[in-house]
Design an enzyme around this catalytic site. Structure first.
Site, mmCIF file in Angstrom:
data_model
loop_
_atom_site.group_PDB
_atom_site.id
_atom_site.type_symbol
_atom_site.label_atom_id
_atom_site.label_comp_id
_atom_site.label_asym_id
_atom_site.label_seq_id
_atom_site.Cartn_x
_atom_site.Cartn_y
_atom_site.Cartn_z
ATOM 1 N N CYS A 5 0.857 -1.222 0.046
ATOM 2 C CA CYS A 5 0.096 0.089 0.470
ATOM 3 C C CYS A 5 0.504 1.000 0.034
ATOM 4 C CB CYS A 5 -0.721 0.073 1.239
ATOM 5 S SG CYS A 5 -2.329 -1.070 1.341
ATOM 6 N N ASP A 28 10.575 -7.117 -8.715
ATOM 7 C CA ASP A 28 10.613 -7.098 -7.112
ATOM 8 C C ASP A 28 12.140 -6.410 -6.949
ATOM 9 O OD1 ASP A 28 9.141 -10.067 -5.839
ATOM 10 O OD2 ASP A 28 11.159 -9.973 -5.211
ATOM 11 N N HIS A 44 -6.701 -2.351 -0.709
ATOM 12 C CA HIS A 44 -6.192 -3.383 -0.329
ATOM 13 C C HIS A 44 -6.624 -4.688 -0.371
ATOM 14 C CE1 HIS A 44 -2.954 -5.447 2.455
ATOM 15 N NE2 HIS A 44 -4.385 -5.757 3.301
ATOM 16 N N ASN A 85 1.550 -16.552 -4.781
ATOM 17 C CA ASN A 85 1.186 -17.388 -3.179
ATOM 18 C C ASN A 85 -0.059 -17.072 -2.853
ATOM 19 O OD1 ASN A 85 3.456 -18.661 -4.263
ATOM 20 N ND2 ASN A 85 4.959 -17.358 -3.745
ATOM 21 N N HIS A 96 -0.292 -8.569 0.508
ATOM 22 C CA HIS A 96 -0.975 -8.083 -0.449
ATOM 23 C C HIS A 96 -1.046 -8.729 -1.544
ATOM 24 C CE1 HIS A 96 -2.193 -2.999 -1.627
ATOM 25 N NE2 HIS A 96 -2.425 -4.519 -3.283
ATOM 26 N N HIS A 98 -0.803 -10.308 -5.027
ATOM 27 C CA HIS A 98 0.385 -9.889 -5.815
ATOM 28 C C HIS A 98 -0.281 -11.780 -6.816
ATOM 29 C CE1 HIS A 98 2.114 -11.255 -2.117
ATOM 30 N NE2 HIS A 98 3.313 -11.461 -3.121
HETATM 31 P P1 AMP Z 1 5.025 -13.567 -2.095
HETATM 32 O O1 AMP Z 1 6.305 -14.107 -1.456
HETATM 33 O O2 AMP Z 1 4.906 -14.497 -2.439
HETATM 34 O O3 AMP Z 1 4.144 -13.233 -0.837
HETATM 35 O O4 AMP Z 1 6.479 -12.250 -2.892
HETATM 36 C C1 AMP Z 1 6.410 -11.096 -2.153
HETATM 37 C C2 AMP Z 1 7.785 -10.457 -2.598
HETATM 38 O O5 AMP Z 1 7.838 -9.428 -2.668
HETATM 39 C C3 AMP Z 1 8.599 -11.225 -3.105
HETATM 40 O O6 AMP Z 1 9.115 -11.838 -3.838
HETATM 41 C C4 AMP Z 1 9.633 -10.598 -2.393
HETATM 42 O O7 AMP Z 1 11.050 -9.860 -3.383
HETATM 43 C C5 AMP Z 1 8.767 -8.465 -2.350
HETATM 44 N N1 AMP Z 1 8.822 -8.108 -2.275
HETATM 45 C C6 AMP Z 1 8.751 -7.239 -0.575
HETATM 46 N N2 AMP Z 1 9.364 -5.934 -0.138
HETATM 47 C C7 AMP Z 1 8.849 -5.224 -1.512
HETATM 48 C C8 AMP Z 1 9.280 -3.926 -2.119
HETATM 49 N N3 AMP Z 1 9.531 -3.175 -1.207
HETATM 50 N N4 AMP Z 1 9.543 -4.108 -3.560
HETATM 51 C C9 AMP Z 1 9.343 -4.753 -4.433
HETATM 52 N N5 AMP Z 1 9.491 -5.822 -3.957
HETATM 53 C C10 AMP Z 1 9.211 -6.856 -2.974
#
Ligand code: AMP
Length: 112
Positions: A5, A28, A44, A85, A96, A98
């Site tokens: 967010c 990412d 959200h 996931n 959140h 994604h």
């Molecule tokens: P998940 O494990 O499916 O919840 O994926 C979360 C993803 O968010 C991971 O691949 C992290 O590397 C990525 N992530 C976490 N914080 C950030 C951020 N501030 N900017 C970009 N990616 C992020």
């Protein structure tokens, strides 16, 4: 406010590759493939477990964005994987919703 967010509100930096009224996509922070972009609804929603009928249009926009990102990044023809996931066993770490778009190398199946 959750970390995604804050990205939606431009409060923390992100490399944004797609942005409209409903969704935003950014690279990412810890890429797992040469192309690794996250596409999120601006509103959200914690996870698929919380999706309701009224979210359908915004969530559909995730796939419109995925197609646009794949084309813009030049991976539409070579192929890409879309991953969402949900919960601990799937490895969801940010609450959140994604959509991951991963590309630029051959993927294995089944995933680990
Ligand atoms: P998940 O494990 O499916 O919840 O994926 C979360 C993803 O968010 C991971 O691949 C992290 O590397 C990525 N992530 C976490 N914080 C950030 C951020 N501030 N900017 C970009 N990616 C992020």
């Amino acid at each position: 406010m959750c970390i995604f967010c804050k990205i939606v509100n431009y409060e923390i930096p992100a490399t944004i590759v797609y942005d409209n009224d409903d969704v935003i996509a950014f690279r990412d922070l810890h890429p797992k493939a040469p192309l690794h972009v996250l596409i999120i609804p601006k509103r959200h929603i914690s996870s698929v477990n919380d999706v309701v009928e009224g979210d359908a249009a915004a969530l559909g926009q995730l796939f419109v964005a995925a197609r646009a990102v794949a084309e813009a990044e030049g991976v539409a023809k070579s192929g890409y994987r879309l991953v969402m996931n949900t919960g601990a066993h799937a490895g969801q770490t940010v609450d959140h919703i994604h959509l991951h778009i991963l590309a630029g190398r051959a993927m294995t199946w089944p995933p680990g």
